[in-house]
Design an enzyme around this catalytic site. Structure first.
Site, PDB file in Angstrom:
ATOM      1  N   HIS A 155      41.170  28.299  47.524  1.00  0.00           N
ATOM      2  CA  HIS A 155      42.478  28.957  47.479  1.00  0.00           C
ATOM      3  C   HIS A 155      43.347  28.421  46.350  1.00  0.00           C
ATOM      4  O   HIS A 155      44.126  29.154  45.752  1.00  0.00           O
ATOM      5  CB  HIS A 155      43.196  28.787  48.819  1.00  0.00           C
ATOM      6  CG  HIS A 155      42.771  29.819  49.793  1.00  0.00           C
ATOM      7  ND1 HIS A 155      42.604  29.573  51.131  1.00  0.00           N
ATOM      8  CD2 HIS A 155      42.473  31.109  49.611  1.00  0.00           C
ATOM      9  CE1 HIS A 155      42.213  30.681  51.725  1.00  0.00           C
ATOM     10  NE2 HIS A 155      42.124  31.622  50.825  1.00  0.00           N
TER      11      HIS A 155
ATOM     12  N   CYS B 214      34.451  40.597  31.672  1.00  0.00           N
ATOM     13  CA  CYS B 214      35.572  40.745  32.604  1.00  0.00           C
ATOM     14  C   CYS B 214      35.551  39.674  33.691  1.00  0.00           C
ATOM     15  O   CYS B 214      36.340  39.713  34.618  1.00  0.00           O
ATOM     16  CB  CYS B 214      35.585  42.135  33.235  1.00  0.00           C
ATOM     17  SG  CYS B 214      34.153  42.462  34.254  1.00  0.00           S
TER      18      CYS B 214
HETATM   19  C1  PEP Z   1      32.172  38.850  38.007  1.00  0.00           C
HETATM   20  O1  PEP Z   1      31.250  38.691  38.806  1.00  0.00           O
HETATM   21  O2  PEP Z   1      32.316  38.168  36.971  1.00  0.00           O
HETATM   22  C2  PEP Z   1      33.194  39.869  38.256  1.00  0.00           C
HETATM   23  C3  PEP Z   1      34.119  40.156  37.354  1.00  0.00           C
HETATM   24  O3  PEP Z   1      33.186  40.470  39.464  1.00  0.00           O
HETATM   25  P1  PEP Z   1      33.765  39.785  40.813  1.00  0.00           P
HETATM   26  O4  PEP Z   1      34.386  38.485  40.425  1.00  0.00           O
HETATM   27  O5  PEP Z   1      34.712  40.776  41.361  1.00  0.00           O
HETATM   28  O6  PEP Z   1      32.502  39.638  41.594  1.00  0.00           O
END
Ligand code: PEP
Ligand code: MG
EC number: 2.7.3.9
Length: 546
Positions: free
Chosen positions: A187, A482
């Protein structure tokens, strides 16, 4: 000359800042046990204390300025409002314990269970400890433990942060967070990112630092310098100001090579922050966050409303919307997924469409309807794609729904290795470094103990990104990042050099990344990228940036 000591942890929210260190108020100590005369009255006293904690957390949730903080507080309140917990307290009182000791013992048993379960549950242990401390404080008539309010800016140190602490956390006063335990998904990390505070977790020794010592915290590298001068603190403050005082220039290297800087959002509520950071668009719209607490499937119309809000707010810009990423750490109750022995390796992300193709079809139809006439440039991508067959089927479904741009996330090494193939079937790739790290290193992303394997500077991870970047260069198709790696300013020039054409991150990270990118020419980025991939380990790769 000051003697500066250096502590190391894991940087989970980028930014450099400094100030005097203060610790979170200590938990109440349990007094000696007292004999219980009236068992029922003692049970009621304990239950009332738990209820008071629940009420207090709910009040804080209602007051919280940030929705992520509010959700976390509500989840903690739910943990305290638990029948099994009350039963356990009753059992301990019936066994002779007074209310504070019964509460302590009941939480202790749950704590042990959670710690043994490991992963996500183990990271909730701090929440349990906090609930116990709060309930015991109520029973002893003490103020609830919490964050110091000294009236001047400071760096907050704690063993780990409980969500309730962060509700009292005034970002005007708290400069940075440093915790002794925790992992990249604890968290503390989630909330630090939501609040945009530089943060370092898993930093042993931080609780041994004397209060009011001046420290410098680097939320990128995880470095905490202890005993620094006031001048160093002032210089760090000036740097942070420069990053905040950001212009709206699009992302580019010093010599003008464009790297789009985009924001990650979970709903329209995050769009103002993206605007404030001058995001050029949305690079990841995590649609599942809208439906995490739903027991029934959201209707097509509900989905259209939620998506349209974001699309309209981003008129004129790109929005990459991701289809539901359910399963593993993000179970969606309405999908009623069976328990799996290894959920992270099971039916998650796009794989859910194998069992429930209707959910994907409805979502794509809703996205298409919301995209119609909204003014935004809507791209759609799927999470957890492993093969060309999956990518081809997904692209066909997207086009069938009438949407022009289909892409896939690269979260599985198999997909990264075949990036060139995938780019024949889809229009773009977006690398989810959080999952790509997890699956490349066989290291649970929830597991703080394995955090160094999840370091985005790991050369093996960078090598997989390089394969994707090269495929993007060869085909002229966009390849973005991302995952959390995109929010690391030091890494931005390396990612650009690897061929990444956009970086999408929490809006608060954008100014730092923009500034870092602008310091290097594209040729320098490519040279640094080659060196980072060839580095023997993550620390050596990171060191290339000085
Ligand atoms: C990732 O896995 O890097 C991603 C952007 O997706 P999430 O963190 O939502 O799994
Ligand atoms: Mg992912």
């Amino acid at each position: 000359m000051l003697e500066v000591a250096v502590l190391s942890g894991i940087g989970v929210c980028a930014g450099v800042t400094g100030g005097p260190l203060l610790r979170i108020a200590a938990a109440p100590a349990l007094p000696a046990p007292v004999p219980v005369d009236d068992v029922e009255a003692e049970v009621q006293r304990a239950v009332a204390a738990l209820a008071e904690v629940v009420a207090d957390l709910s009040r804080r949730a209602d007051r919280a300025a940030d929705e992520t903080v509010a959700e976390v507080l509500r989840a903690e309140a739910l943990m305290a409002d638990d029948e099994e917990l009350r039963d356990a307290v009753r059992e301990h009182v019936e066994g002779g314990a007074d209310a504070p000791h019964a509460v302590d013992a009941a939480f202790g048993a749950f704590r042990e269970m959670f710690a043994e379960a490991g992963g996500y549950l183990a990271e909730r242990v701090a929440d349990l400890d906090d609930l116990r401390d709060r309930a015991v404080a109520v029973l002893l008539g003490l103020p609830m433990p919490g964050v110091p309010q000294p009236g001047f800016p400071y760096v907050l140190a704690a063993r780990d942060l409980a969500p309730a602490d962060t509700a009292d956390l005034d970002p005007e006063q708290v400069l940075a967070l440093v915790t002794e335990i925790g992992g990249p998904t604890s968290h503390t990390a989630i909330l630090a990112r939501a609040l945009g505070l530089p943060a370092v977790v898993a930093c042993p020794g931080v609780l041994g630092v004397a209060e009011h010592t001046l420290v410098l915290v680097d939320g990128s590298t995880g470095r905490v310098e202890v005993g620094v001068s006031a001048a160093s603190v002032a210089a760090a403050g000036a740097l942070a100001e420069a990053a905040i005082d950001d212009n709206a220039e699009p992302g580019r290297t010093a010599d003008g090579h464009a790297v789009k800087l985009l924001a990650n959002v979970g709903s329209v509520k995050n769009v103002p922050a993206a605007d404030q950071a001058h995001a050029e668009g949305i690079g990841l719209f995590r649609t599942e966050l809208l439906f995490l607490d739903r027991t029934s499937e959201p209707t097509r119309d509900e989905q259209i409303g939620a998506y349209r809000d974001v699309f309209r707010a981003m008129a004129g810009r790109r929005v990459v919307i991701r289809t539901l990423d359910a399963g593993a750490d993000k179970p969606l109750p309405f999908l009623k997924q069976e328990g799996e022995p290894n959920p992270a390796l099971g039916i998650r992300g796009l794989r859910v469409a194998r069992q429930r193709p209707d959910v994907l079809t409805t979502q794509l139809a809703a996205i298409a309807a919301a995209a119609d006439d909204c003014g935004a440039d809507v791209w759609v991508m799927a999470p957890m794609v492993s093969t060309l067959t999956e990518a081809t089927a997904f692209a066909a479904a997207v086009h069938e729904a009438g949407l022009p741009k289909a892409g896939v996330m690269i979260e599985v090494p198999a997909a990264a290795l075949r990036a060139a193939d995938l780019l024949r079937a889809v229009d773009f790739l977006s690398i989810g470094t959080n999952d790509l790290s997890q699956y490349t290193f066989a290291a649970d992303r929830m597991c703080g103990d394995l955090a160094e394997l999840l370091d985005p500077w790991q050369p093996a991870l960078l090598q997989l990104i390089a394969i994707c970047g090269a495929a993007g260069r060869d085909t002229g198709k966009p390849v973005g990042v991302c995952g959390e790696a995109a929010a690391d300013p030091l890494l931005a020039p390396v990612l650009a050099g690897l061929g990444v054409s956009s970086l999408s991150m929490s809006p608060r990270a954008l100014p730092g990344v923009r500034a870092a990118l602008g310091r290097y020419s594209y040729a320098e980025c490519r040279r640094l990228a080659d060196l980072a991939v060839a580095a023997p380990d993550a620390a050596a790769a990171r060191k290339l940036m000085g």
